[in-house]
Write a protein that holds these residues in place. Structure first.
Motif, PDB file in Angstrom:
ATOM      1  N   LEU A   2       0.818  -1.225   0.000  1.00 45.31           N
ATOM      2  CA  LEU A   2       0.000   0.000   0.000  1.00 45.31           C
ATOM      3  C   LEU A   2       0.844   1.263   0.000  1.00 45.31           C
ATOM      4  N   LYS A   3       2.165   1.082   0.032  1.00 45.90           N
ATOM      5  CA  LYS A   3       3.045   2.243   0.233  1.00 45.90           C
ATOM      6  C   LYS A   3       2.753   3.372  -0.763  1.00 45.90           C
ATOM      7  N   GLU A   4       2.643   3.014  -2.039  1.00 43.85           N
ATOM      8  CA  GLU A   4       2.456   4.029  -3.083  1.00 43.85           C
ATOM      9  C   GLU A   4       1.173   4.827  -2.871  1.00 43.85           C
ATOM     10  N   ASP A   5       0.162   4.122  -2.382  1.00 43.49           N
ATOM     11  CA  ASP A   5      -1.178   4.710  -2.277  1.00 43.49           C
ATOM     12  C   ASP A   5      -1.440   5.366  -0.930  1.00 43.49           C
ATOM     13  N   TRP A   6      -0.543   5.125   0.009  1.00 40.20           N
ATOM     14  CA  TRP A   6      -0.793   5.487   1.410  1.00 40.20           C
ATOM     15  C   TRP A   6      -1.221   6.946   1.579  1.00 40.20           C
ATOM     16  N   GLU A   7      -0.531   7.840   0.910  1.00 42.12           N
ATOM     17  CA  GLU A   7      -0.813   9.270   1.088  1.00 42.12           C
ATOM     18  C   GLU A   7      -2.217   9.640   0.612  1.00 42.12           C
ATOM     19  N   ASN A   8      -2.791   8.816  -0.265  1.00 44.33           N
ATOM     20  CA  ASN A   8      -4.138   9.123  -0.782  1.00 44.33           C
ATOM     21  C   ASN A   8      -5.248   8.534   0.078  1.00 44.33           C
ATOM     22  N   LEU A   9      -4.866   7.706   1.048  1.00 40.16           N
ATOM     23  CA  LEU A   9      -5.897   7.074   1.873  1.00 40.16           C
ATOM     24  C   LEU A   9      -6.387   8.052   2.948  1.00 40.16           C
ATOM     25  N   SER A  10      -7.680   7.961   3.247  1.00 43.19           N
ATOM     26  CA  SER A  10      -8.231   8.805   4.315  1.00 43.19           C
ATOM     27  C   SER A  10      -7.682   8.327   5.654  1.00 43.19           C
ATOM     28  N   SER A  11      -7.756   9.186   6.654  1.00 40.61           N
ATOM     29  CA  SER A  11      -7.208   8.816   7.962  1.00 40.61           C
ATOM     30  C   SER A  11      -7.944   7.605   8.514  1.00 40.61           C
ATOM     31  N   GLU A  12      -9.255   7.522   8.218  1.00 39.27           N
ATOM     32  CA  GLU A  12     -10.028   6.367   8.679  1.00 39.27           C
ATOM     33  C   GLU A  12      -9.472   5.075   8.106  1.00 39.27           C
ATOM     34  N   ARG A  13      -9.176   5.095   6.799  1.00 42.18           N
ATOM     35  CA  ARG A  13      -8.680   3.878   6.156  1.00 42.18           C
ATOM     36  C   ARG A  13      -7.268   3.559   6.626  1.00 42.18           C
ATOM     37  N   ARG A  14      -6.480   4.612   6.870  1.00 38.44           N
ATOM     38  CA  ARG A  14      -5.126   4.355   7.396  1.00 38.44           C
ATOM     39  C   ARG A  14      -5.217   3.658   8.741  1.00 38.44           C
ATOM     40  N   LYS A  37      -7.599   1.848   9.798  1.00 37.81           N
ATOM     41  CA  LYS A  37      -8.068   0.478   9.583  1.00 37.81           C
ATOM     42  C   LYS A  37      -6.923  -0.424   9.162  1.00 37.81           C
ATOM     43  N   TRP A  38      -6.092   0.061   8.234  1.00 37.40           N
ATOM     44  CA  TRP A  38      -4.967  -0.773   7.765  1.00 37.40           C
ATOM     45  C   TRP A  38      -3.952  -1.014   8.873  1.00 37.40           C
ATOM     46  N   ILE A  39      -3.745   0.006   9.707  1.00 39.35           N
ATOM     47  CA  ILE A  39      -2.824  -0.186  10.838  1.00 39.35           C
ATOM     48  C   ILE A  39      -3.395  -1.252  11.774  1.00 39.35           C
ATOM     49  N   GLY A  40      -4.716  -1.222  11.947  1.00 38.01           N
ATOM     50  CA  GLY A  40      -5.382  -2.246  12.755  1.00 38.01           C
ATOM     51  C   GLY A  40      -5.157  -3.629  12.168  1.00 38.01           C
ATOM     52  N   ILE A  41      -5.258  -3.722  10.844  1.00 37.05           N
ATOM     53  CA  ILE A  41      -5.051  -5.022  10.191  1.00 37.05           C
ATOM     54  C   ILE A  41      -3.589  -5.453  10.343  1.00 37.05           C
ATOM     55  N   ALA A  42      -2.676  -4.493  10.238  1.00 35.20           N
ATOM     56  CA  ALA A  42      -1.251  -4.820  10.428  1.00 35.20           C
ATOM     57  C   ALA A  42      -1.001  -5.349  11.833  1.00 35.20           C
ATOM     58  N   LYS A  43      -1.773  -4.845  12.795  1.00 29.15           N
ATOM     59  CA  LYS A  43      -1.611  -5.326  14.171  1.00 29.15           C
ATOM     60  C   LYS A  43      -2.133  -6.746  14.335  1.00 29.15           C
ATOM     61  N   ARG A  44      -3.164  -7.091  13.553  1.00 32.39           N
ATOM     62  CA  ARG A  44      -3.700  -8.452  13.629  1.00 32.39           C
ATOM     63  C   ARG A  44      -2.786  -9.449  12.906  1.00 32.39           C
ATOM     64  N   TYR A  45      -2.052  -8.935  11.951  1.00 35.79           N
ATOM     65  CA  TYR A  45      -1.262  -9.763  11.035  1.00 35.79           C
ATOM     66  C   TYR A  45      -0.400 -10.832  11.707  1.00 35.79           C
ATOM     67  N   PRO A  46       0.383 -10.469  12.748  1.00 37.78           N
ATOM     68  CA  PRO A  46       1.254 -11.493  13.346  1.00 37.78           C
ATOM     69  C   PRO A  46       0.495 -12.698  13.906  1.00 37.78           C
ATOM     70  N   LYS A  47      -0.800 -12.493  14.230  1.00 30.82           N
ATOM     71  CA  LYS A  47      -1.575 -13.594  14.813  1.00 30.82           C
ATOM     72  C   LYS A  47      -2.213 -14.488  13.744  1.00 30.82           C
ATOM     73  N   MET A  48      -2.065 -14.094  12.486  1.00 29.52           N
ATOM     74  CA  MET A  48      -2.699 -14.874  11.417  1.00 29.52           C
ATOM     75  C   MET A  48      -1.846 -16.094  11.053  1.00 29.52           C
ATOM     76  N   GLN A  49      -2.524 -17.092  10.466  1.00 31.96           N
ATOM     77  CA  GLN A  49      -1.821 -18.267   9.951  1.00 31.96           C
ATOM     78  C   GLN A  49      -0.955 -17.842   8.757  1.00 31.96           C
ATOM     79  N   PRO A  50       0.136 -18.570   8.494  1.00 24.55           N
ATOM     80  CA  PRO A  50       0.991 -18.208   7.339  1.00 24.55           C
ATOM     81  C   PRO A  50       0.194 -18.121   6.040  1.00 24.55           C
ATOM     82  N   LYS A  51      -0.766 -19.061   5.869  1.00 22.26           N
ATOM     83  CA  LYS A  51      -1.583 -19.064   4.651  1.00 22.26           C
ATOM     84  C   LYS A  51      -2.415 -17.779   4.550  1.00 22.26           C
ATOM     85  N   GLU A  52      -2.946 -17.372   5.707  1.00 21.31           N
ATOM     86  CA  GLU A  52      -3.766 -16.148   5.747  1.00 21.31           C
ATOM     87  C   GLU A  52      -2.918 -14.910   5.484  1.00 21.31           C
ATOM     88  N   GLN A  53      -1.724 -14.924   6.040  1.00 19.75           N
ATOM     89  CA  GLN A  53      -0.814 -13.787   5.819  1.00 19.75           C
ATOM     90  C   GLN A  53      -0.513 -13.635   4.331  1.00 19.75           C
TER      91      GLN A  53
END
Lengths: 125, 143
Positions: free
Chosen positions: B46-58, B60-76
């Motif tokens: 998402l790096k390229e697009d990051w600056e265009n994302l609304s603060s709400e979506r940012r 949300k993505w940070i929230g998903i990044a926080k969940r990421y380590p707990k996901m299965q390798p397949k899910e990641q």
């Protein structure tokens, strides 16, 4: 008990002697009493005026606060509820997006109209 | 009385200003450079697009990044593959997908498995057949 009896005796004696005062003395006593009352009234009204002014000042401010405070509380409440709802919405979307991104079924399955119709036609939905 | 009204007015203006201010502040606070190294690695697509994302979506993505380590390798792996596509969809498409997902998630595990199977069966259909299915049915056609 003794005290009360003594008081009653004094009162009796005073009343008896008061009725025996000559009219001149009575007149002068009355005038003195009136003068004293008059002076007391002036002092009281001066104190009351200052008191009134202070109370008026306080109540003016209190009146202002009575007007502003409910609005302030209301606005703070609205801002709080709005903020809370926003964060609820963001976390709800985060939850569902995390599921969509990890689910076995790809995103396109939910977007492909052809697939949706195909499912309906084959009676699977 | 006039003073109270003026003060109330000033208060309202101040409240509105305070209320309007946070979003812009937040948007600048969640700049790409301010993400942790882990978050940057996870959200790299998402790096390229990051600056265009609304603060709400940012957020949300940070929230998903926080969940990421707990996901299965397949899910990641799936998250990495789908992230860009998902972010590139229109808000309407995302809303539609979420709605369909919600409905699907309410169904039984059996039905969901069937749906996966159906999707697998649908994939080999020739493109013209899939296009035909995607068209709205012709008027008067037997539905």
């Amino acid at each position: 008990m003794n005290e009360r009896q003594f008081g009653a005796k004094v009162r009796e004696a005073l009343e008896a002697s008061a009725s025996r005062l000559n009219p001149g003395t009575e007149q002068r006593l009355k005038a003195a009493r009136l003068r004293a009352l008059e002076r007391q009234r002036i002092e009281l009204s001066a104190v009351a005026a200052v008191g009134d002014a202070i109370i008026a000042r306080i109540s003016e401010r209190a009146g202002l606060w009575r007007l502003v405070l409910p609005f302030a509380i209301l606005l703070a409440g609205i801002a709080g509820v709005y903020g809370w709802q926003q964060s609820q919405r963001v976390s709800e979307i985060e939850e569902i997006d995390a599921q969509l991104l990890t689910d076995e079924l790809p995103i396109d399955a939910y977007l492909d109209r052809g697939f949706q119709r195909w499912l309906k036609q084959s009676g699977q939905e | 009385m006039l003073r109270s009204v003026l003060m109330l007015l000033a208060f309202c203006v101040a409240a509105a200003a305070v209320h309007a201010a946070p979003p812009t502040k937040k948007a600048s606070r969640l700049a790409w450079a301010e993400l942790t190294a882990d978050q940057q690695t996870i959200l790299a697509p998402l790096k390229e697009d990051w600056e265009n994302l609304s603060s709400e979506r940012r957020r949300k993505w940070i929230g998903i990044a926080k969940r990421y380590p707990k996901m299965q390798p397949k899910e990641q792996e799936r998250v990495q593959q789908r992230m860009q596509r998902w972010a590139a969809l229109t808000p309407e498409q995302r809303a539609q997908a979420r709605e369909k997902y919600r409905r699907m998630a309410r169904q039984s595990a059996e039905k969901r498995r069937q749906m996966q199977q159906r999707w697998a069966e649908y994939q080999p259909l020739p493109p013209e057949e899939r296009r035909r299915l995607a068209q709205p049915p012709a008027p008067g056609a037997n539905r």
